[in-house]
Design a protein around this motif. Sequence first.
Motif, mmCIF file in Angstrom:
data_model
loop_
_atom_site.group_PDB
_atom_site.id
_atom_site.type_symbol
_atom_site.label_atom_id
_atom_site.label_comp_id
_atom_site.label_asym_id
_atom_site.label_seq_id
_atom_site.Cartn_x
_atom_site.Cartn_y
_atom_site.Cartn_z
ATOM 1 N N ARG A 12 33.798 -54.441 -15.000
ATOM 2 C CA ARG A 12 32.366 -54.440 -14.677
ATOM 3 C C ARG A 12 31.772 -55.839 -14.802
ATOM 4 O O ARG A 12 30.937 -56.248 -13.987
ATOM 5 C CB ARG A 12 31.631 -53.453 -15.596
ATOM 6 N N ASP A 40 28.450 -33.899 -7.387
ATOM 7 C CA ASP A 40 27.596 -33.901 -8.574
ATOM 8 C C ASP A 40 27.096 -32.516 -8.956
ATOM 9 O O ASP A 40 26.646 -32.304 -10.091
ATOM 10 C CB ASP A 40 26.389 -34.811 -8.338
ATOM 11 N N HIS A 55 33.104 -46.103 -10.065
ATOM 12 C CA HIS A 55 33.008 -44.685 -10.421
ATOM 13 C C HIS A 55 33.475 -43.778 -9.289
ATOM 14 O O HIS A 55 33.894 -42.640 -9.547
ATOM 15 C CB HIS A 55 31.574 -44.335 -10.800
ATOM 16 N N ASN A 93 23.080 -49.957 -16.159
ATOM 17 C CA ASN A 93 23.823 -48.714 -16.365
ATOM 18 C C ASN A 93 24.097 -47.985 -15.050
ATOM 19 O O ASN A 93 24.419 -46.795 -15.043
ATOM 20 C CB ASN A 93 23.043 -47.787 -17.308
ATOM 21 N N SER A 94 23.957 -48.699 -13.949
ATOM 22 C CA SER A 94 24.100 -48.062 -12.643
ATOM 23 C C SER A 94 25.510 -47.530 -12.409
ATOM 24 O O SER A 94 26.498 -48.145 -12.817
ATOM 25 C CB SER A 94 23.764 -49.054 -11.524
ATOM 26 N N ARG A 95 25.577 -46.398 -11.777
ATOM 27 C CA ARG A 95 26.841 -45.858 -11.292
ATOM 28 C C ARG A 95 27.271 -46.694 -10.082
ATOM 29 O O ARG A 95 26.457 -47.022 -9.217
ATOM 30 C CB ARG A 95 26.595 -44.406 -10.896
ATOM 31 N N LEU A 122 29.502 -47.277 -6.727
ATOM 32 C CA LEU A 122 30.304 -46.733 -5.631
ATOM 33 C C LEU A 122 30.844 -47.901 -4.806
ATOM 34 O O LEU A 122 30.143 -48.903 -4.611
ATOM 35 C CB LEU A 122 29.466 -45.830 -4.726
ATOM 36 N N ASN A 171 19.933 -41.321 -7.646
ATOM 37 C CA ASN A 171 21.057 -41.108 -8.553
ATOM 38 C C ASN A 171 21.400 -42.328 -9.403
ATOM 39 O O ASN A 171 22.474 -42.369 -10.013
ATOM 40 C CB ASN A 171 22.280 -40.666 -7.755
ATOM 41 N N GLN A 172 20.498 -43.307 -9.440
ATOM 42 C CA GLN A 172 20.700 -44.496 -10.269
ATOM 43 C C GLN A 172 22.084 -45.117 -10.006
ATOM 44 O O GLN A 172 22.864 -45.377 -10.932
ATOM 45 C CB GLN A 172 20.549 -44.148 -11.751
ATOM 46 N N ALA A 173 22.370 -45.338 -8.730
ATOM 47 C CA ALA A 173 23.679 -45.842 -8.322
ATOM 48 C C ALA A 173 23.520 -47.065 -7.431
ATOM 49 O O ALA A 173 22.438 -47.338 -6.891
ATOM 50 C CB ALA A 173 24.451 -44.754 -7.573
#
Length: 417
Positions: free
Chosen positions: A217, A373, A310, A230-232, A234, A265-267
């Motif tokens: 990361r 999800d 993720h 803290n993002s997911r 993709l 979705n905080q991604a």
Amino acid sequence: MPGFSFATGNAKKLAALPLYALGAAASVLVPRADDQWVFGCGSGIGEGSLALFRYARQTDAGLRLTWLARDDRDLATATALGIPAVLKSSRRGLWLALRARVAVVTHGFGDVNRYGLRGAVIVQLWHGIPLKLIQLDSAATTRISVPLLSAQVRGLLRRFYRGGYRAIALMPAASELAASRLRTAFALPADRVVVTGDPRDDVLSSGDPCERAQTARAVLAAALEVELGNSRVLLYAPTWRDGEADPAVPTEAEWLRIDAWLRENQAVLIVRPHPNGVGDYAAGIAGSSRIHLLSSSRQSDLTPILSAIHLLITDYSSVAFDYSLTGGPILFIAPDEERYTGSRGLYEPYREFSGGREVRTWTGILDQLTLYDTNAQWAVSVRAHSAALEARHFAFRDGRNTERVYFELTRRLKALQ
């Protein structure tokens, strides 16, 4: 900007035939030094070549190891990593190739100075487990833009490639299945393609999983120059299409839907085009603070960041095999499945590779993301497919692939003395 294609690459090789002849003649006159090794990589400073370089330097201080760099940017990267390097196209690069006992490559002989390799012990690490037909297994390899002489020229190229592959002394493979594909693709005898594991995958198997994810990361954030928080994360990583554009580039409406899903979705979505790929992703990146482009100029080797991902979205890319080592979920988008698999060819049915859940549009991908999800049973089946890919395509998951390759190489060098 057009990407690399087999046709343009083959045209350059044919034009360079006199240089190959001169290099072969020079190889007869210049003696090779047992302690001199050269390394290169078609995508930059990284992949299996970097892993083997570091292991060899740590294991035998008597070796003289040099990286043959593609350009000034690679030279700067090598310097920052403390790696001795020279331009592969320079006189010094040719001289080191002529003197080296061992040459390590990941893509082709052009990773180092291709004209100085006659008589060297060549280690071809390759750059992934083949899904698409490659080299002699693929008609695309000998594609040439000379319609009137196409059959004759392609026959010449095939003999040229086959003759060159005979120089490969060692080719590591991730599994016996991968080895069987590499043996036919490079027309190599069984004893030259050895199941040791791929050195570049050690970064996905070594140490503590949580520490691997944190390190990956940090590498990703530095390459993007963004705060991931803290993002997911993709990743969209499409394959190369021999100079043609990525047909899965989202439409304007799809970019808007992708952005909305990411915000909800905080991604974040990382778009990683193939280094030789073609595709215009600018509209999505300009229109969303949650969509980022990770070009090969920022991160030449994708493997070190996979533990930070993720969820992976891809088409026919072998990155799916590498990513399966993380255990993460994989979604597949293939709008041109029939055309692509028909023209390029695959070693296994696409539905076996994708688990039969491939979709044709980003609307389909977004629906699957929501399903992942909200439907635990479906999510389990997606992860089970990743586990199946890993079990089928990897013989080792212990972080010691590089060690095995080095041992096999030095064993063979001793046998030659």
